[in-house]
Design an enzyme around this catalytic site. Structure first.
Site, mmCIF file in Angstrom:
data_model
loop_
_atom_site.group_PDB
_atom_site.id
_atom_site.type_symbol
_atom_site.label_atom_id
_atom_site.label_comp_id
_atom_site.label_asym_id
_atom_site.label_seq_id
_atom_site.Cartn_x
_atom_site.Cartn_y
_atom_site.Cartn_z
ATOM 1 N N ARG A 2 3.610 18.855 7.371
ATOM 2 C CA ARG A 2 4.623 19.846 6.993
ATOM 3 C C ARG A 2 4.033 21.258 6.835
ATOM 4 O O ARG A 2 4.751 22.242 6.924
ATOM 5 C CB ARG A 2 5.266 19.439 5.659
ATOM 6 N N LYS A 11 -4.164 0.924 4.319
ATOM 7 C CA LYS A 11 -3.728 0.064 3.224
ATOM 8 C C LYS A 11 -3.169 0.919 2.094
ATOM 9 O O LYS A 11 -3.453 2.116 2.014
ATOM 10 C CB LYS A 11 -4.897 -0.808 2.743
ATOM 11 N N HIS A 54 -11.584 -0.441 5.966
ATOM 12 C CA HIS A 54 -12.865 0.156 6.354
ATOM 13 C C HIS A 54 -14.063 -0.544 5.728
ATOM 14 O O HIS A 54 -15.199 -0.322 6.139
ATOM 15 C CB HIS A 54 -12.885 1.655 6.018
ATOM 16 N N GLU A 92 -17.571 1.013 -8.842
ATOM 17 C CA GLU A 92 -18.062 2.327 -8.437
ATOM 18 C C GLU A 92 -18.152 3.251 -9.634
ATOM 19 O O GLU A 92 -17.418 3.095 -10.622
ATOM 20 C CB GLU A 92 -17.178 2.925 -7.348
ATOM 21 N N ASP A 130 -5.347 -1.503 -4.899
ATOM 22 C CA ASP A 130 -6.215 -0.605 -4.142
ATOM 23 C C ASP A 130 -7.453 -1.312 -3.605
ATOM 24 O O ASP A 130 -7.889 -1.031 -2.482
ATOM 25 C CB ASP A 130 -6.637 0.565 -5.033
ATOM 26 N N HIS A 147 -8.980 -5.206 -0.117
ATOM 27 C CA HIS A 147 -10.340 -5.341 0.398
ATOM 28 C C HIS A 147 -11.025 -6.650 0.004
ATOM 29 O O HIS A 147 -11.538 -7.373 0.856
ATOM 30 C CB HIS A 147 -11.204 -4.176 -0.082
ATOM 31 N N LYS A 166 -13.365 1.495 -11.509
ATOM 32 C CA LYS A 166 -13.794 2.887 -11.389
ATOM 33 C C LYS A 166 -14.503 3.337 -12.664
ATOM 34 O O LYS A 166 -14.332 2.738 -13.734
ATOM 35 C CB LYS A 166 -12.585 3.799 -11.153
#
Length: 460
Positions: free
Chosen positions: A44, A134, A164, A202, A221, A226, A325
Protein backbone atom coordinates in the site's frame (compact mmCIF):
# COMPACT_ATOMS: atom_id res chain seq x y z
CA UNK A 1 23.84 -19.91 -21.61
CA UNK A 2 20.24 -18.76 -21.41
CA UNK A 3 18.51 -19.15 -18.05
CA UNK A 4 14.75 -19.41 -17.60
CA UNK A 5 13.14 -16.13 -16.59
CA UNK A 6 11.39 -16.03 -13.22
CA UNK A 7 9.17 -13.37 -11.71
CA UNK A 8 9.21 -13.11 -7.91
CA UNK A 9 6.11 -11.16 -6.86
CA UNK A 10 6.25 -10.22 -3.17
CA UNK A 11 2.88 -9.34 -1.62
CA UNK A 12 3.64 -7.37 1.53
CA UNK A 13 6.82 -5.83 0.15
CA UNK A 14 6.88 -3.18 2.86
CA UNK A 15 6.87 -5.59 5.79
CA UNK A 16 9.62 -6.50 8.24
CA UNK A 17 9.80 -10.08 6.95
CA UNK A 18 10.62 -8.90 3.43
CA UNK A 19 13.37 -6.49 4.49
CA UNK A 20 14.94 -8.54 7.30
CA UNK A 21 14.83 -12.10 5.96
CA UNK A 22 13.44 -12.55 2.46
CA UNK A 23 15.53 -10.01 0.50
CA UNK A 24 18.86 -10.83 2.23
CA UNK A 25 18.14 -14.50 1.49
CA UNK A 26 17.53 -13.64 -2.14
CA UNK A 27 20.85 -11.77 -2.28
CA UNK A 28 22.61 -14.96 -1.16
CA UNK A 29 20.84 -17.00 -3.84
CA UNK A 30 21.87 -14.48 -6.50
CA UNK A 31 25.46 -14.74 -5.29
CA UNK A 32 25.51 -18.50 -5.84
CA UNK A 33 23.54 -19.06 -9.02
CA UNK A 34 22.76 -17.48 -12.35
CA UNK A 35 19.19 -16.21 -12.46
CA UNK A 36 17.11 -14.18 -14.87
CA UNK A 37 14.81 -12.68 -12.27
CA UNK A 38 12.20 -9.92 -12.26
CA UNK A 39 11.53 -8.69 -8.73
CA UNK A 40 8.14 -7.05 -8.18
CA UNK A 41 7.02 -5.56 -4.86
CA UNK A 42 3.37 -4.96 -4.02
CA UNK A 43 2.12 -3.00 -1.01
CA UNK A 44 0.00 0.00 0.00
CA UNK A 45 2.94 2.36 0.62
CA UNK A 46 3.52 5.14 -1.90
CA UNK A 47 7.10 4.25 -2.84
CA UNK A 48 7.26 4.00 -6.61
CA UNK A 49 9.94 2.00 -8.41
CA UNK A 50 12.82 4.06 -7.04
CA UNK A 51 11.67 3.75 -3.44
CA UNK A 52 11.34 -0.01 -3.83
CA UNK A 53 14.75 -0.28 -5.48
CA UNK A 54 16.30 1.62 -2.58
CA UNK A 55 14.70 -0.74 -0.08
CA UNK A 56 15.87 -3.80 -2.03
CA UNK A 57 19.42 -2.45 -2.29
CA UNK A 58 19.52 -1.75 1.46
CA UNK A 59 18.34 -5.28 2.28
CA UNK A 60 20.79 -6.81 -0.19
CA UNK A 61 23.57 -4.87 1.53
CA UNK A 62 22.67 -6.54 4.85
CA UNK A 63 23.85 -9.85 3.38
CA UNK A 64 27.27 -8.36 2.69
CA UNK A 65 27.06 -9.68 -0.85
CA UNK A 66 26.82 -7.16 -3.64
CA UNK A 67 27.73 -7.66 -7.27
CA UNK A 68 26.52 -7.47 -10.83
CA UNK A 69 23.68 -9.97 -10.38
CA UNK A 70 22.28 -8.12 -7.38
CA UNK A 71 22.71 -4.81 -9.21
CA UNK A 72 20.83 -6.12 -12.23
CA UNK A 73 17.89 -7.29 -10.11
CA UNK A 74 17.78 -3.98 -8.21
CA UNK A 75 17.94 -1.94 -11.40
CA UNK A 76 15.06 -3.82 -13.02
CA UNK A 77 12.89 -4.13 -9.88
CA UNK A 78 9.46 -2.58 -10.13
CA UNK A 79 6.84 -1.63 -7.61
CA UNK A 80 3.06 -1.64 -7.68
CA UNK A 81 1.17 0.38 -5.09
CA UNK A 82 -1.91 -1.73 -4.54
CA UNK A 83 -4.30 -3.45 -2.18
CA UNK A 84 -3.12 -7.08 -2.22
CA UNK A 85 -6.68 -8.23 -1.51
CA UNK A 86 -8.09 -6.52 -4.60
CA UNK A 87 -8.35 -8.59 -7.79
CA UNK A 88 -7.87 -5.68 -10.21
CA UNK A 89 -4.78 -4.53 -8.32
CA UNK A 90 -3.26 -8.01 -8.44
CA UNK A 91 -3.95 -8.29 -12.18
CA UNK A 92 -2.11 -5.02 -12.65
CA UNK A 93 0.84 -6.30 -10.60
CA UNK A 94 0.97 -9.51 -12.64
CA UNK A 95 1.16 -7.71 -15.98
CA UNK A 96 4.33 -8.74 -17.79
CA UNK A 97 5.13 -11.63 -15.43
CA UNK A 98 7.21 -14.53 -16.68
CA UNK A 99 5.73 -18.01 -17.14
CA UNK A 100 7.76 -19.10 -14.10
CA UNK A 101 5.86 -16.97 -11.62
CA UNK A 102 6.46 -17.15 -7.86
CA UNK A 103 3.94 -15.32 -5.66
CA UNK A 104 5.30 -14.86 -2.13
CA UNK A 105 2.70 -14.00 0.54
CA UNK A 106 4.77 -12.02 3.08
CA UNK A 107 1.53 -11.20 4.85
CA UNK A 108 -0.36 -11.84 8.11
CA UNK A 109 -2.55 -14.98 7.97
CA UNK A 110 -5.88 -13.16 7.66
CA UNK A 111 -4.60 -10.96 4.81
CA UNK A 112 -3.13 -14.02 3.08
CA UNK A 113 -6.59 -15.58 2.96
CA UNK A 114 -8.12 -12.50 1.34
CA UNK A 115 -5.23 -12.19 -1.12
CA UNK A 116 -5.67 -15.84 -2.14
CA UNK A 117 -9.38 -15.22 -2.67
CA UNK A 118 -8.55 -12.31 -4.99
CA UNK A 119 -5.95 -14.39 -6.83
CA UNK A 120 -8.42 -17.25 -7.36
CA UNK A 121 -10.19 -15.38 -10.14
CA UNK A 122 -7.04 -14.63 -12.15
CA UNK A 123 -5.50 -16.81 -14.86
CA UNK A 124 -1.94 -17.64 -13.75
CA UNK A 125 0.88 -19.28 -15.70
CA UNK A 126 0.72 -23.08 -15.64
CA UNK A 127 3.86 -23.38 -13.49
CA UNK A 128 2.94 -20.60 -11.04
CA UNK A 129 4.03 -21.29 -7.45
CA UNK A 130 2.51 -19.88 -4.28
CA UNK A 131 4.68 -19.41 -1.17
CA UNK A 132 2.86 -18.93 2.14
CA UNK A 133 4.26 -18.03 5.55
CA UNK A 134 3.23 -19.69 8.79
CA UNK A 135 0.96 -19.97 10.62
CA UNK A 136 -1.06 -21.67 7.89
CA UNK A 137 -4.60 -21.04 9.01
CA UNK A 138 -5.73 -20.40 12.57
CA UNK A 139 -7.23 -23.80 13.43
CA UNK A 140 -8.09 -27.13 11.81
CA UNK A 141 -11.12 -25.76 9.98
CA UNK A 142 -9.25 -22.67 8.83
CA UNK A 143 -6.31 -24.74 7.54
CA UNK A 144 -8.66 -27.04 5.63
CA UNK A 145 -10.46 -24.09 4.04
CA UNK A 146 -7.17 -22.42 3.11
CA UNK A 147 -5.97 -25.70 1.58
CA UNK A 148 -9.09 -25.80 -0.57
CA UNK A 149 -8.58 -22.17 -1.53
CA UNK A 150 -4.93 -22.34 -2.58
CA UNK A 151 -5.26 -25.69 -4.36
CA UNK A 152 -8.08 -24.11 -6.34
CA UNK A 153 -5.51 -21.61 -7.61
CA UNK A 154 -2.60 -24.01 -8.29
CA UNK A 155 -2.06 -27.75 -7.66
CA UNK A 156 -0.76 -28.88 -4.25
CA UNK A 157 2.68 -29.61 -5.71
CA UNK A 158 3.03 -25.91 -6.52
CA UNK A 159 2.15 -24.69 -3.01
CA UNK A 160 5.09 -24.00 -0.70
CA UNK A 161 4.18 -23.53 2.96
CA UNK A 162 7.34 -22.13 4.49
CA UNK A 163 9.08 -23.58 7.52
CA UNK A 164 12.51 -21.97 7.40
CA UNK A 165 13.69 -24.14 10.31
CA UNK A 166 13.46 -27.10 7.95
CA UNK A 167 16.29 -25.95 5.70
CA UNK A 168 17.87 -28.63 3.55
CA UNK A 169 20.96 -28.85 5.75
CA UNK A 170 18.90 -29.26 8.95
CA UNK A 171 16.75 -32.03 7.53
CA UNK A 172 19.69 -33.89 6.00
CA UNK A 173 21.54 -33.62 9.32
CA UNK A 174 18.65 -35.39 11.04
CA UNK A 175 18.13 -38.00 8.33
CA UNK A 176 21.85 -38.64 7.87
CA UNK A 177 22.44 -39.07 11.59
CA UNK A 178 19.49 -41.39 12.04
CA UNK A 179 19.61 -43.56 8.96
CA UNK A 180 23.30 -43.89 8.10
CA UNK A 181 24.55 -44.85 11.58
CA UNK A 182 23.53 -48.32 12.74
CA UNK A 183 24.86 -47.62 16.23
CA UNK A 184 22.20 -44.89 16.63
CA UNK A 185 19.30 -46.16 14.54
CA UNK A 186 19.33 -49.48 16.38
CA UNK A 187 18.58 -47.76 19.71
CA UNK A 188 16.09 -45.09 18.62
CA UNK A 189 12.87 -46.63 19.90
CA UNK A 190 10.85 -47.01 23.08
CA UNK A 191 12.97 -49.88 24.41
CA UNK A 192 15.99 -47.59 24.76
CA UNK A 193 14.79 -43.96 24.72
CA UNK A 194 13.49 -42.35 27.91
CA UNK A 195 12.36 -39.02 26.42
CA UNK A 196 12.89 -36.52 23.62
CA UNK A 197 13.06 -32.72 24.00
CA UNK A 198 12.69 -30.34 21.06
CA UNK A 199 13.68 -26.88 22.20
CA UNK A 200 13.34 -23.48 20.53
CA UNK A 201 14.55 -21.04 23.18
CA UNK A 202 15.94 -17.64 22.23
CA UNK A 203 17.40 -14.66 24.03
CA UNK A 204 15.61 -12.17 21.76
CA UNK A 205 12.55 -10.49 23.24
CA UNK A 206 9.67 -9.01 21.23
CA UNK A 207 11.94 -6.79 19.09
CA UNK A 208 9.11 -4.59 17.81
CA UNK A 209 7.00 -7.46 16.44
CA UNK A 210 3.89 -6.92 18.59
CA UNK A 211 1.69 -6.48 15.53
CA UNK A 212 2.21 -10.14 14.65
CA UNK A 213 3.30 -11.83 17.85
CA UNK A 214 0.78 -10.45 20.35
CA UNK A 215 -2.07 -12.13 18.49
CA UNK A 216 -0.14 -15.37 18.03
CA UNK A 217 2.03 -16.39 20.99
CA UNK A 218 4.75 -18.99 21.44
CA UNK A 219 2.52 -22.06 21.06
CA UNK A 220 1.39 -21.17 17.53
CA UNK A 221 4.46 -19.19 16.48
CA UNK A 222 6.95 -21.96 17.28
CA UNK A 223 5.45 -25.24 18.49
CA UNK A 224 2.56 -25.61 16.02
CA UNK A 225 4.53 -24.08 13.17
CA UNK A 226 8.05 -25.48 13.71
CA UNK A 227 8.62 -27.90 16.59
CA UNK A 228 6.03 -30.44 15.45
CA UNK A 229 7.58 -30.53 11.98
CA UNK A 230 11.02 -31.17 13.48
CA UNK A 231 9.45 -33.95 15.55
CA UNK A 232 8.03 -35.53 12.40
CA UNK A 233 11.50 -35.79 10.84
CA UNK A 234 13.09 -37.01 14.04
CA UNK A 235 10.50 -39.74 14.60
CA UNK A 236 9.72 -40.87 11.04
CA UNK A 237 10.34 -44.40 9.79
CA UNK A 238 13.19 -44.87 7.29
CA UNK A 239 11.99 -43.60 3.89
CA UNK A 240 12.87 -45.51 0.74
CA UNK A 241 14.44 -42.34 -0.70
CA UNK A 242 14.89 -38.67 0.09
CA UNK A 243 12.54 -37.65 -2.72
CA UNK A 244 9.69 -35.32 -1.82
CA UNK A 245 6.88 -37.89 -1.81
CA UNK A 246 8.68 -40.43 0.38
CA UNK A 247 9.83 -37.81 2.89
CA UNK A 248 6.47 -36.09 3.12
CA UNK A 249 4.51 -39.34 3.41
CA UNK A 250 6.80 -40.43 6.26
CA UNK A 251 6.46 -37.22 8.22
CA UNK A 252 2.69 -37.15 7.69
CA UNK A 253 2.39 -40.62 9.23
CA UNK A 254 4.17 -39.38 12.37
CA UNK A 255 1.90 -36.34 12.73
CA UNK A 256 -1.23 -38.49 12.34
CA UNK A 257 0.03 -40.65 15.22
CA UNK A 258 0.77 -37.70 17.53
CA UNK A 259 -1.47 -36.32 20.26
CA UNK A 260 -1.16 -34.50 23.60
CA UNK A 261 0.30 -36.79 26.26
CA UNK A 262 -2.37 -39.01 27.83
CA UNK A 263 -5.03 -36.84 26.17
CA UNK A 264 -4.66 -34.31 29.00
CA UNK A 265 -3.79 -30.80 27.72
CA UNK A 266 -3.89 -29.28 31.22
CA UNK A 267 -1.38 -31.58 32.91
CA UNK A 268 0.77 -31.78 29.78
CA UNK A 269 1.26 -28.10 29.05
CA UNK A 270 2.69 -24.96 30.55
CA UNK A 271 2.63 -21.31 29.52
CA UNK A 272 4.45 -18.22 30.73
CA UNK A 273 5.19 -14.58 29.93
CA UNK A 274 8.43 -12.73 30.61
CA UNK A 275 8.68 -9.93 33.13
CA UNK A 276 11.42 -7.31 33.31
CA UNK A 277 14.98 -8.58 33.55
CA UNK A 278 18.45 -8.65 32.01
CA UNK A 279 19.37 -10.76 28.99
CA UNK A 280 23.01 -11.02 27.95
CA UNK A 281 23.81 -7.67 29.55
CA UNK A 282 20.86 -5.72 28.18
CA UNK A 283 17.80 -4.57 30.08
CA UNK A 284 14.51 -6.00 28.81
CA UNK A 285 11.14 -4.55 29.86
CA UNK A 286 8.23 -6.70 30.90
CA UNK A 287 6.32 -8.10 27.92
CA UNK A 288 3.19 -6.19 28.89
CA UNK A 289 5.19 -2.93 28.71
CA UNK A 290 6.47 -3.60 25.19
CA UNK A 291 5.09 -1.16 22.55
CA UNK A 292 1.93 -2.42 20.88
CA UNK A 293 1.15 -5.17 23.41
CA UNK A 294 -2.39 -5.63 24.72
CA UNK A 295 -2.02 -7.18 28.23
CA UNK A 296 -5.63 -8.36 28.14
CA UNK A 297 -4.77 -10.90 25.43
CA UNK A 298 -2.58 -12.80 27.93
CA UNK A 299 -0.23 -13.79 25.12
CA UNK A 300 2.33 -16.34 26.23
CA UNK A 301 6.02 -15.89 25.38
CA UNK A 302 6.92 -19.36 26.68
CA UNK A 303 5.07 -22.56 25.83
CA UNK A 304 5.70 -26.19 26.69
CA UNK A 305 3.65 -29.16 25.53
CA UNK A 306 4.33 -32.87 26.01
CA UNK A 307 3.03 -35.14 23.26
CA UNK A 308 3.14 -38.84 22.44
CA UNK A 309 3.63 -40.58 19.11
CA UNK A 310 1.31 -43.57 19.18
CA UNK A 311 3.05 -46.11 16.99
CA UNK A 312 5.13 -49.24 17.44
CA UNK A 313 8.47 -47.42 17.65
CA UNK A 314 7.64 -44.54 19.99
CA UNK A 315 4.64 -45.53 22.13
CA UNK A 316 5.24 -44.47 25.74
CA UNK A 317 8.07 -42.01 24.98
CA UNK A 318 7.27 -38.39 25.96
CA UNK A 319 8.24 -35.73 23.42
CA UNK A 320 8.54 -32.38 25.20
CA UNK A 321 8.22 -29.36 22.91
CA UNK A 322 9.48 -26.09 24.37
CA UNK A 323 9.67 -22.58 22.91
CA UNK A 324 10.29 -19.24 24.52
CA UNK A 325 11.53 -15.67 24.21
CA UNK A 326 13.79 -13.50 26.40
CA UNK A 327 15.53 -16.51 27.92
CA UNK A 328 19.15 -16.70 29.03
CA UNK A 329 20.62 -17.91 25.74
CA UNK A 330 19.94 -19.26 22.27
CA UNK A 331 19.09 -22.96 22.53
CA UNK A 332 17.53 -24.60 19.48
CA UNK A 333 18.07 -28.34 19.51
CA UNK A 334 16.56 -31.79 19.73
CA UNK A 335 17.79 -33.86 22.69
CA UNK A 336 17.32 -37.62 22.92
CA UNK A 337 17.68 -38.95 26.47
CA UNK A 338 18.34 -42.68 26.82
CA UNK A 339 17.24 -45.00 29.58
CA UNK A 340 19.69 -45.99 32.28
CA UNK A 341 21.56 -49.28 31.80
CA UNK A 342 19.59 -52.31 32.97
CA UNK A 343 22.43 -53.23 35.34
CA UNK A 344 25.51 -51.41 36.64
CA UNK A 345 28.12 -53.52 38.48
CA UNK A 346 28.29 -52.79 42.19
CA UNK A 347 31.19 -50.58 43.08
CA UNK A 348 30.98 -48.19 40.14
CA UNK A 349 29.73 -44.75 41.12
CA UNK A 350 29.00 -41.38 39.43
CA UNK A 351 26.93 -42.86 36.60
CA UNK A 352 23.59 -41.29 37.52
CA UNK A 353 23.34 -39.05 34.43
CA UNK A 354 21.83 -40.76 31.38
CA UNK A 355 23.36 -40.79 27.91
CA UNK A 356 22.09 -38.02 25.66
CA UNK A 357 22.36 -37.09 21.99
CA UNK A 358 21.90 -33.38 21.17
CA UNK A 359 21.13 -32.45 17.57
CA UNK A 360 21.72 -28.73 17.21
CA UNK A 361 19.36 -26.78 14.95
CA UNK A 362 20.97 -23.39 15.59
CA UNK A 363 23.93 -23.67 15.67
CA UNK A 364 24.09 -26.91 13.69
CA UNK A 365 26.22 -29.09 15.95
CA UNK A 366 26.13 -32.63 17.34
CA UNK A 367 26.89 -33.45 20.96
CA UNK A 368 26.84 -36.85 22.66
CA UNK A 369 26.98 -37.01 26.47
CA UNK A 370 28.15 -40.27 28.03
CA UNK A 371 30.13 -41.71 30.95
CA UNK A 372 33.75 -42.86 31.09
CA UNK A 373 36.07 -43.91 33.87
CA UNK A 374 37.55 -40.76 35.33
CA UNK A 375 41.07 -39.93 36.53
CA UNK A 376 42.13 -41.01 39.99
CA UNK A 377 39.80 -43.65 41.41
CA UNK A 378 39.02 -46.03 38.48
CA UNK A 379 35.73 -46.95 40.17
CA UNK A 380 34.46 -43.40 39.62
CA UNK A 381 32.72 -42.40 36.39
CA UNK A 382 32.97 -38.93 34.87
CA UNK A 383 30.68 -37.20 32.43
CA UNK A 384 32.18 -36.33 29.03
CA UNK A 385 30.80 -34.76 25.87
CA UNK A 386 31.82 -35.53 22.31
CA UNK A 387 31.18 -32.65 19.91
CA UNK A 388 31.15 -32.29 16.14
CA UNK A 389 29.90 -29.70 13.66
CA UNK A 390 27.41 -30.66 11.00
CA UNK A 391 27.95 -29.69 7.41
CA UNK A 392 25.98 -26.50 6.93
CA UNK A 393 24.42 -24.94 3.87
CA UNK A 394 26.08 -22.05 2.06
CA UNK A 395 22.65 -20.41 2.07
CA UNK A 396 20.82 -18.89 5.06
CA UNK A 397 17.39 -20.36 5.94
CA UNK A 398 15.41 -18.05 3.67
CA UNK A 399 17.94 -18.55 0.90
CA UNK A 400 17.28 -22.30 1.17
CA UNK A 401 13.52 -21.62 1.06
CA UNK A 402 13.84 -19.57 -2.13
CA UNK A 403 16.24 -22.04 -3.74
CA UNK A 404 13.73 -24.85 -3.19
CA UNK A 405 10.92 -22.82 -4.74
CA UNK A 406 13.05 -21.77 -7.71
CA UNK A 407 14.06 -25.40 -8.28
CA UNK A 408 10.45 -26.61 -8.01
CA UNK A 409 11.41 -28.90 -5.09
CA UNK A 410 8.62 -29.13 -2.46
CA UNK A 411 10.50 -31.60 -0.19
CA UNK A 412 11.00 -29.13 2.64
CA UNK A 413 7.74 -27.25 2.40
CA UNK A 414 4.79 -28.16 4.60
CA UNK A 415 2.17 -30.22 2.78
CA UNK A 416 -1.49 -29.36 3.22
CA UNK A 417 -2.33 -32.37 5.39
CA UNK A 418 0.69 -31.63 7.60
CA UNK A 419 -0.68 -28.16 8.34
CA UNK A 420 -4.06 -29.59 9.33
CA UNK A 421 -2.52 -32.25 11.60
CA UNK A 422 -0.36 -29.78 13.53
CA UNK A 423 -3.46 -27.70 14.31
CA UNK A 424 -5.29 -30.86 15.41
CA UNK A 425 -2.48 -31.68 17.84
CA UNK A 426 -2.35 -28.26 19.54
CA UNK A 427 -6.07 -27.35 19.50
CA UNK A 428 -6.85 -29.09 22.85
CA UNK A 429 -4.05 -27.06 24.44
CA UNK A 430 -5.26 -23.81 22.91
CA UNK A 431 -8.77 -24.49 24.20
CA UNK A 432 -7.53 -25.28 27.70
CA UNK A 433 -5.51 -22.07 27.73
CA UNK A 434 -8.41 -19.97 26.46
CA UNK A 435 -10.56 -21.38 29.27
CA UNK A 436 -7.94 -20.44 31.88
CA UNK A 437 -7.31 -24.06 32.87
CA UNK A 438 -3.54 -23.56 32.67
CA UNK A 439 -2.23 -20.51 34.58
CA UNK A 440 -0.09 -17.90 32.83
CA UNK A 441 3.11 -17.83 34.86
CA UNK A 442 5.66 -15.05 34.95
CA UNK A 443 9.39 -15.49 34.48
CA UNK A 444 12.10 -12.82 34.60
CA UNK A 445 13.76 -12.08 31.28
CA UNK A 446 17.11 -13.87 31.21
CA UNK A 447 15.77 -16.95 33.00
CA UNK A 448 17.11 -20.44 32.40
CA UNK A 449 14.05 -22.67 32.64
CA UNK A 450 14.54 -26.20 34.04
CA UNK A 451 13.21 -29.34 32.41
CA UNK A 452 9.93 -30.87 33.51
CA UNK A 453 10.48 -33.59 36.06
CA UNK A 454 8.09 -36.01 34.38
CA UNK A 455 5.89 -36.15 31.29
CA UNK A 456 2.90 -34.97 33.25
CA UNK A 457 4.76 -32.88 35.79
CA UNK A 458 4.97 -29.12 35.97
CA UNK A 459 8.22 -27.21 35.89
CA UNK A 460 9.02 -25.98 39.36
Amino acid sequence: MTFPRHTLLILGAGGDLTARLLLPGLAEVLHQRELDLDLVGVDRADWGDEGWRTRVAQSFAVSGLQGSRQDEVVGAARYVQADVTDRDSLERALTGSADRLIVYFALPPAVTVRACQALAGIDLPTDARLVLEKPFGTDVEGAEKLNDLVTGVVPEGQVYRVDHYLGMSTVLNILGLRFTNRVLESVLDNTQVESVDITFEESLALEGRAGYYDGTGALVDMIQSHALHVLSFLAMEPPSSIEARDIRDGTAAVLRATRVWDGDPVASSRRGRYTAGDVEGRSVPSYVDEPGVDPALETETYAEVTVEVNNWRWAGVPFRLRAGKALSALNKRATITFKQPAWVPRGLYGHESPDRVHIGLDPEVLQIDFNVTGPGDPRGVDRVAMNASFGTSHLPPYGQVLAGVLDGDPTLSVRGDHAVETWRIVEPVLEAWRNGAVPLEGYPAGTTLPRSGSPRGRVG
